[in-house]
Motif scaffolding. Structure first.
Motif, mmCIF file in Angstrom:
data_model
loop_
_atom_site.group_PDB
_atom_site.id
_atom_site.type_symbol
_atom_site.label_atom_id
_atom_site.label_comp_id
_atom_site.label_asym_id
_atom_site.label_seq_id
_atom_site.Cartn_x
_atom_site.Cartn_y
_atom_site.Cartn_z
ATOM 1 N N GLU A 1 10.071 0.984 12.437
ATOM 2 C CA GLU A 1 9.676 0.510 13.474
ATOM 3 C C GLU A 1 10.650 0.609 14.716
ATOM 4 O OE1 GLU A 1 7.406 -3.625 15.580
ATOM 5 O OE2 GLU A 1 7.735 -3.506 13.655
ATOM 6 N N GLN A 2 12.116 0.013 14.385
ATOM 7 C CA GLN A 2 13.333 -0.321 15.172
ATOM 8 C C GLN A 2 13.541 1.326 15.426
ATOM 9 O OE1 GLN A 2 16.743 -1.335 13.007
ATOM 10 N NE2 GLN A 2 17.739 -1.589 14.779
ATOM 11 N N ARG B 1 0.796 -1.087 0.026
ATOM 12 C CA ARG B 1 0.004 -0.008 -0.034
ATOM 13 C C ARG B 1 0.805 1.327 -0.047
ATOM 14 N NH1 ARG B 1 -5.065 -0.643 4.103
ATOM 15 N NH2 ARG B 1 -5.874 -2.643 3.562
ATOM 16 N N THR B 2 2.141 0.912 0.806
ATOM 17 C CA THR B 2 2.833 2.273 0.653
ATOM 18 C C THR B 2 4.085 2.576 -0.356
ATOM 19 O OG1 THR B 2 4.380 1.232 2.168
ATOM 20 C CG2 THR B 2 2.306 2.410 3.142
ATOM 21 N N GLY B 3 4.333 1.406 -1.098
ATOM 22 C CA GLY B 3 5.565 1.518 -1.694
ATOM 23 C C GLY B 3 6.877 1.268 -1.018
ATOM 24 N N ALA B 4 6.736 1.312 0.316
ATOM 25 C CA ALA B 4 8.225 0.995 1.086
ATOM 26 C C ALA B 4 8.286 -0.484 1.159
ATOM 27 C CB ALA B 4 7.941 1.595 2.347
ATOM 28 N N SER B 5 9.608 -0.768 1.282
ATOM 29 C CA SER B 5 9.959 -2.111 1.363
ATOM 30 C C SER B 5 9.662 -2.688 2.785
ATOM 31 C CB SER B 5 11.344 -2.289 1.066
ATOM 32 O OG SER B 5 12.284 -1.729 2.216
ATOM 33 N N THR B 6 9.706 -3.883 3.000
ATOM 34 C CA THR B 6 9.472 -4.449 4.346
ATOM 35 C C THR B 6 10.577 -4.166 4.994
ATOM 36 O OG1 THR B 6 10.038 -6.704 3.497
ATOM 37 C CG2 THR B 6 7.868 -6.395 3.376
ATOM 38 N N ARG B 7 11.712 -4.190 4.555
ATOM 39 C CA ARG B 7 12.841 -3.954 5.466
ATOM 40 C C ARG B 7 13.009 -2.401 5.849
ATOM 41 N NH1 ARG B 7 19.136 -4.224 3.057
ATOM 42 N NH2 ARG B 7 20.017 -3.626 5.195
ATOM 43 N N SER B 8 12.282 -1.571 5.078
ATOM 44 C CA SER B 8 12.164 -0.192 5.660
ATOM 45 C C SER B 8 11.061 -0.187 6.567
ATOM 46 C CB SER B 8 11.821 0.662 4.425
ATOM 47 O OG SER B 8 12.841 0.898 3.178
ATOM 48 N N LEU B 9 10.077 -0.781 6.317
ATOM 49 C CA LEU B 9 9.072 -0.757 7.397
ATOM 50 C C LEU B 9 9.636 -1.393 8.768
ATOM 51 C CD1 LEU B 9 6.128 -1.908 5.280
ATOM 52 C CD2 LEU B 9 6.559 0.416 6.208
ATOM 53 N N ARG B 10 10.431 -2.367 8.784
ATOM 54 C CA ARG B 10 11.099 -2.874 10.075
ATOM 55 C C ARG B 10 12.058 -1.969 10.629
ATOM 56 N NH1 ARG B 10 11.779 -7.361 6.713
ATOM 57 N NH2 ARG B 10 10.371 -8.761 6.963
ATOM 58 N N TYR B 11 12.644 -1.204 9.964
ATOM 59 C CA TYR B 11 13.428 -0.149 10.199
ATOM 60 C C TYR B 11 12.797 1.026 10.877
ATOM 61 C CZ TYR B 11 17.078 3.605 10.021
ATOM 62 O OH TYR B 11 17.765 4.616 10.456
#
Length: 135
Positions: A25-26, A13-23
């Motif tokens: 959150e971190q 939905r956002t075009g962000a990678s899952t890695r970016s989303l985890r980052y």
């Protein structure tokens, strides 16, 4: 039941990678709930939050500054104008102006070196031509 999604859906939905989303959150920019199976689960507002994070990252702000600004970035693009957000934006622009001035100085110094190198090349060619004529 709340409208929740897993990390893959939020990424889509956002075009962000899952890695970016985890980052995010971190770094404390994005909150996820853990499902009983351990998967991250995000609410519908996370789509808007990720959009704001990405907008702010594109301006060159670091994640610590973005974390502080996120409460001012709710409800659409841009920041809610308050003393804090205005101060951060003004400070960042002043810092960029200083960096631009330094880059201009460095560019001028490098340009001077390039000019000296061009002049030396012309002199070297002239000397080589004279040496060939006298030989």
């Amino acid at each position: 039941m709340e409208d929740r999604m897993h990390i893959g859906e939020l990424a889509r939905r956002t075009g962000a990678s899952t890695r970016s989303l985890r980052y995010y959150e971190q770094r404390g920019l994005l909150c996820a709930r853990r499902d009983p199976n351990g998967y991250r689960s995000y609410d519908a507002e996370s789509v808007e939050t990720v959009a704001r994070i990405r907008e702010l990252l594109a301006t060159g702000l670091n994640t610590d500054t973005i974390r502080a600004l996120l409460p001012c970035a709710q409800g659409g693009p841009g920041l809610t104008p308050c003393a804090f957000s205005s101060g951060v934006v003004e400070q960042q622009m002043a810092q960029l102006d200083a960096e631009i001035a330094q880059l201009r100085e460095r560019r001028a110094a490098l340009g001077a070196y390039a000019e000296i190198m061009r002049e030396r090349r012309v002199q070297d060619r002239a000397l080589a031509a004279m040496a060939l004529r006298s030989a």
